[in-house]
Design an enzyme around this catalytic site. Structure first.
Site, PDB file in Angstrom:
ATOM      1  N   LYS A 260       0.852  -1.201   0.000  1.00  0.00           N
ATOM      2  CA  LYS A 260       0.000   0.000   0.000  1.00  0.00           C
ATOM      3  C   LYS A 260       0.884   1.246   0.000  1.00  0.00           C
ATOM      4  O   LYS A 260       1.680   1.459   0.906  1.00  0.00           O
ATOM      5  CB  LYS A 260      -0.908  -0.009   1.236  1.00  0.00           C
ATOM      6  N   LYS A 272     -10.082  12.874   8.225  1.00  0.00           N
ATOM      7  CA  LYS A 272      -9.584  12.446   9.533  1.00  0.00           C
ATOM      8  C   LYS A 272      -9.528  13.629  10.495  1.00  0.00           C
ATOM      9  O   LYS A 272      -9.388  14.766  10.043  1.00  0.00           O
ATOM     10  CB  LYS A 272      -8.164  11.881   9.372  1.00  0.00           C
ATOM     11  N   ASP A 283       1.553   6.211   5.645  1.00  0.00           N
ATOM     12  CA  ASP A 283       0.574   5.310   5.042  1.00  0.00           C
ATOM     13  C   ASP A 283       1.088   4.674   3.740  1.00  0.00           C
ATOM     14  O   ASP A 283       0.366   3.926   3.088  1.00  0.00           O
ATOM     15  CB  ASP A 283      -0.743   6.066   4.799  1.00  0.00           C
ATOM     16  N   ASP A 342     -12.169   7.161   3.776  1.00  0.00           N
ATOM     17  CA  ASP A 342     -10.960   6.882   4.551  1.00  0.00           C
ATOM     18  C   ASP A 342     -10.583   5.394   4.495  1.00  0.00           C
ATOM     19  O   ASP A 342      -9.509   5.010   4.939  1.00  0.00           O
ATOM     20  CB  ASP A 342     -11.178   7.338   6.006  1.00  0.00           C
ATOM     21  N   GLU A 344      -9.499   3.804   2.075  1.00  0.00           N
ATOM     22  CA  GLU A 344      -8.964   3.943   0.720  1.00  0.00           C
ATOM     23  C   GLU A 344      -7.911   2.896   0.380  1.00  0.00           C
ATOM     24  O   GLU A 344      -7.677   2.594  -0.783  1.00  0.00           O
ATOM     25  CB  GLU A 344      -8.367   5.351   0.538  1.00  0.00           C
ATOM     26  N   ARG A 346      -7.793  -0.340   0.840  1.00  0.00           N
ATOM     27  CA  ARG A 346      -8.338  -1.533   0.176  1.00  0.00           C
ATOM     28  C   ARG A 346      -8.767  -1.212  -1.257  1.00  0.00           C
ATOM     29  O   ARG A 346      -8.757  -2.101  -2.112  1.00  0.00           O
ATOM     30  CB  ARG A 346      -9.496  -2.099   1.005  1.00  0.00           C
TER      31      ARG A 346
HETATM   32  N1  BES Z   1      -4.261   4.385   6.958  1.00  0.00           N
HETATM   33  C1  BES Z   1      -5.424   4.158   7.725  1.00  0.00           C
HETATM   34  C2  BES Z   1      -5.210   3.138   8.833  1.00  0.00           C
HETATM   35  C3  BES Z   1      -4.399   3.597  10.018  1.00  0.00           C
HETATM   36  C4  BES Z   1      -4.913   4.524  10.904  1.00  0.00           C
HETATM   37  C5  BES Z   1      -3.179   3.044  10.245  1.00  0.00           C
HETATM   38  C6  BES Z   1      -4.158   4.907  12.003  1.00  0.00           C
HETATM   39  C7  BES Z   1      -2.444   3.413  11.364  1.00  0.00           C
HETATM   40  C8  BES Z   1      -2.930   4.341  12.236  1.00  0.00           C
HETATM   41  C9  BES Z   1      -6.543   3.639   6.839  1.00  0.00           C
HETATM   42  O1  BES Z   1      -6.572   4.149   5.554  1.00  0.00           O
HETATM   43  C10 BES Z   1      -7.825   4.029   7.489  1.00  0.00           C
HETATM   44  O2  BES Z   1      -8.082   5.192   7.568  1.00  0.00           O
HETATM   45  N2  BES Z   1      -8.579   3.037   7.939  1.00  0.00           N
HETATM   46  C11 BES Z   1      -9.811   3.288   8.583  1.00  0.00           C
HETATM   47  C12 BES Z   1     -10.799   2.282   8.061  1.00  0.00           C
HETATM   48  C13 BES Z   1     -12.217   2.572   8.437  1.00  0.00           C
HETATM   49  C14 BES Z   1     -12.716   3.834   7.759  1.00  0.00           C
HETATM   50  C15 BES Z   1     -13.072   1.397   8.048  1.00  0.00           C
HETATM   51  C16 BES Z   1      -9.624   3.120  10.081  1.00  0.00           C
HETATM   52  O3  BES Z   1      -8.827   2.249  10.489  1.00  0.00           O
HETATM   53  O4  BES Z   1     -10.204   3.885  10.827  1.00  0.00           O
HETATM   54 ZN    ZN Z   2      -4.810   4.734   4.777  1.00  0.00          ZN
HETATM   55 MN    MN Z   3      -7.634   5.963   5.408  1.00  0.00          MN
END
Ligand code: BES
Ligand code: ZN
Ligand code: MN
Length: 488
Positions: A260, A272, A283, A342, A344, A346
């Protein structure tokens, strides 16, 4: 900083500092017995006066006539001393050395007889820890002369039995350093274009390597709708970077790694919160990890064919950005209802997984900082591996144990799949609060139906905090996995 193997005894070695471990209540060991008479006399005195007993955490510095330092490190009881302890002790000691005026150091910590650690593993861990401890981010920071690290040479004591272990660890540490650089480099500079250039430079440096880069136009023509949906809110145009290493026969199917590469994740329209948003520069650590593993594989000349796929995309909110409610057609043809922009990672991974399968890989492994839920589940100690392919989770767990870079399995049972159901598309891009890491894995599994595949969520391990930055994890585990595959 350069890493070298040395066969010299502590007495022969000319480094500014010699580091030797001693277990609790030992008066000497085969290494201290090889020291100069001056040092041996000092050690006996320090033990006699109870300055040093070898307890864990204790240190004492002896001096040879020429000013050379001999650092004695207490290891505690051999019975209790684990591989984790060896890594942590080495890291701590070398971090101090790196901040000192020493320009060279010779490490003998791994050369005592451990009860629970074999020689090869000890050599690997000490080499990796020493290299890790001396990494310093410098790309966008100016140091005054008096704040520059003096240390530029590390020698690791290595005899014939563990020369190969040293070679492997030294190669892996080159990969780890590349990963840490890419992870720490700021998002205004570490753009999709920069990652493409970085990968190009790697490929052009080696004759067994090739690179192919798809631009936005090509991806549009191919129909990578999910990846492009994420990209459309940013002025930094996306790239699909494909690195190839031909280390084995042409007819051997490649191992594919997918990483990713969200160069910055604002969350998009599902923005966010502001606190710690800067950390979303990390990320792209999945991308950084697979590029680091590639660097190591090439450096080590591994007898494998390897393909590394990096979708490099920025997730921004903008007048053109994708929105919650949008239904997107992925490269596979399956439709996705976006319920949170968010989620994104996947979206860019699913198209990349579909693309990677066109190259008939033996296995695909994807790495991603995919879910905050993974940090909740496993903290910062282990990455999460998910797979529907028999045996694959075990292979990663084993590789992680071998090289002090742990992963743990979460289930991808079909019962979780229904959390992705929606009335308006083949699936939605979020599965709700319960088991967020697993439902992200379930989403990806829908794009790898007839393929040996594993997904590794590295959200908890790829970086530590703002001070320490990118860790380079799980490059060591990943390369150990490749090494194990090359021997199977
Ligand atoms: N990059 C983030 C995941 C992340 C967040 C990794 C904080 C490390 C620390 C990912 O893109 C994301 O925002 N995931 C969301 C998914 C949700 C919207 C289903 C999450 O984990 O809140
Ligand atoms: Zn992300
Ligand atoms: Mn995200």
């Amino acid at each position: 900083m350069s890493l070298h193997a040395t066969e010299q005894t502590p007495h022969q070695n000319k480094a500014d500092q010699i580091i030797i471990g001693l277990f609790q209540d030992q008066k000497s060991n085969k290494l201290t017995e090889q020291l100069s008479d001056v040092s041996q006399k000092q050690l006996a005195d320090r033990i006699k006066h109870k300055d040093f007993s070898g307890q864990s955490g204790q240190q004492v510095t002896l001096y040879n006539d020429n000013g050379q330092q001999v650092l004695l490190v207490g290891l505690g009881k051999n019975d209790d001393f684990s591989a984790d302890d060896l890594y942590d002790t080495t890291h701590k000691v070398i971090s101090t050395t790196a901040g000192s005026r020493c320009t060279s150091v010779a490490v003998y910590l791994q050369a005592v007889d451990f009860k629970h650690i074999d020689k090869q593993q000890a050599t690997k861990l000490v080499t990796l820890a020493a290299s890790h401890a001396t990494y310093r981010y410098e790309d966008t920071k100016s140091f005054k002369d008096d704040n520059k690290h003096a240390l530029d040479r590390i020698e690791i004591f290595t005899d014939k039995d563990n020369a190969e272990a040293f070679r492997l660890a030294a190669g892996i540490s080159k990969g780890i350093n590349a990963t840490r650089h890419l992870g720490n480099y700021p998002p205004n500079l570490c753009t999709p274009k920069y990652i493409a250039k970085y990968a190009t430079d790697i490929a052009h440096g080696h004759d067994k390597c090739d690179i192919d880069i798809l631009d936005k136009k090509q991806m549009k023509k191919m129909g990578m709708g999910a990846l492009l949906a994420v990209a459309q809110g940013s002025h930094n145009k996306p790239r699909m970077v494909v690195l190839t290493y031909n280390g084995a026969d042409n007819n051997k199917d490649p191992i594919a790694l997918v990483g990713k590469g969200i160069t910055f994740d604002t969350g998009g329209i599902s923005l966010k919160p502001g606190a710690n948003m800067d950390e979303m520069k990390y990320d792209m650590c999945g991308a950084a990890s697979v590029i680091g593993a590639f660097v190591a594989a090439v450096e080590l000349n591994l007898p494998i064919n390897l393909k590394v796929f990096v979708p490099a995309v920025e997730n921004m909110p903008d007048g053109k950005a994708y929105r919650p409610g949008d239904v997107i057609t992925s490269y596979s043809g399956q439709t996705i209802e976006v319920l949170n922009t968010d989620a994104e990672g996947r979206m860019i991974l699913c198209d990349t997984l579909t693309y990677a399968q066109e190259f008939n890989p033996e296995v695909i492994v994807d790495l991603a900082t995919l879910t905050g839920a993974c940090v909740v589940a496993l903290g910062h100690n282990a990455a999460a591996v998910m797979t529907k392919t028999d045996g694959m989770a075990e292979e990663f767990k084993q590789a992680g144990e071998q090289i002090h870079d742990r992963v743990w399995e979460l289930p991808l049972w079909d019962v979780y799949q229904k959390q992705l159901d929606t009335s308006f598309a083949d699936m939605k891009n979020i599965g709700g609060m319960p088991a967020g890491t697993i439902t992200a894995g379930c989403f990806l599994s829908r794009f790898t139906k007839d393929q040996k595949w594993a997904h590794i969520d590295i959200a908890g391990v790829a970086w530590k905090d703002k001070k320490e930055g990118a860790t380079g994890r799980p490059v060591a585990m990943l390369v150990q996995y490749l090494i194990n595959k090359s021997r199977a």
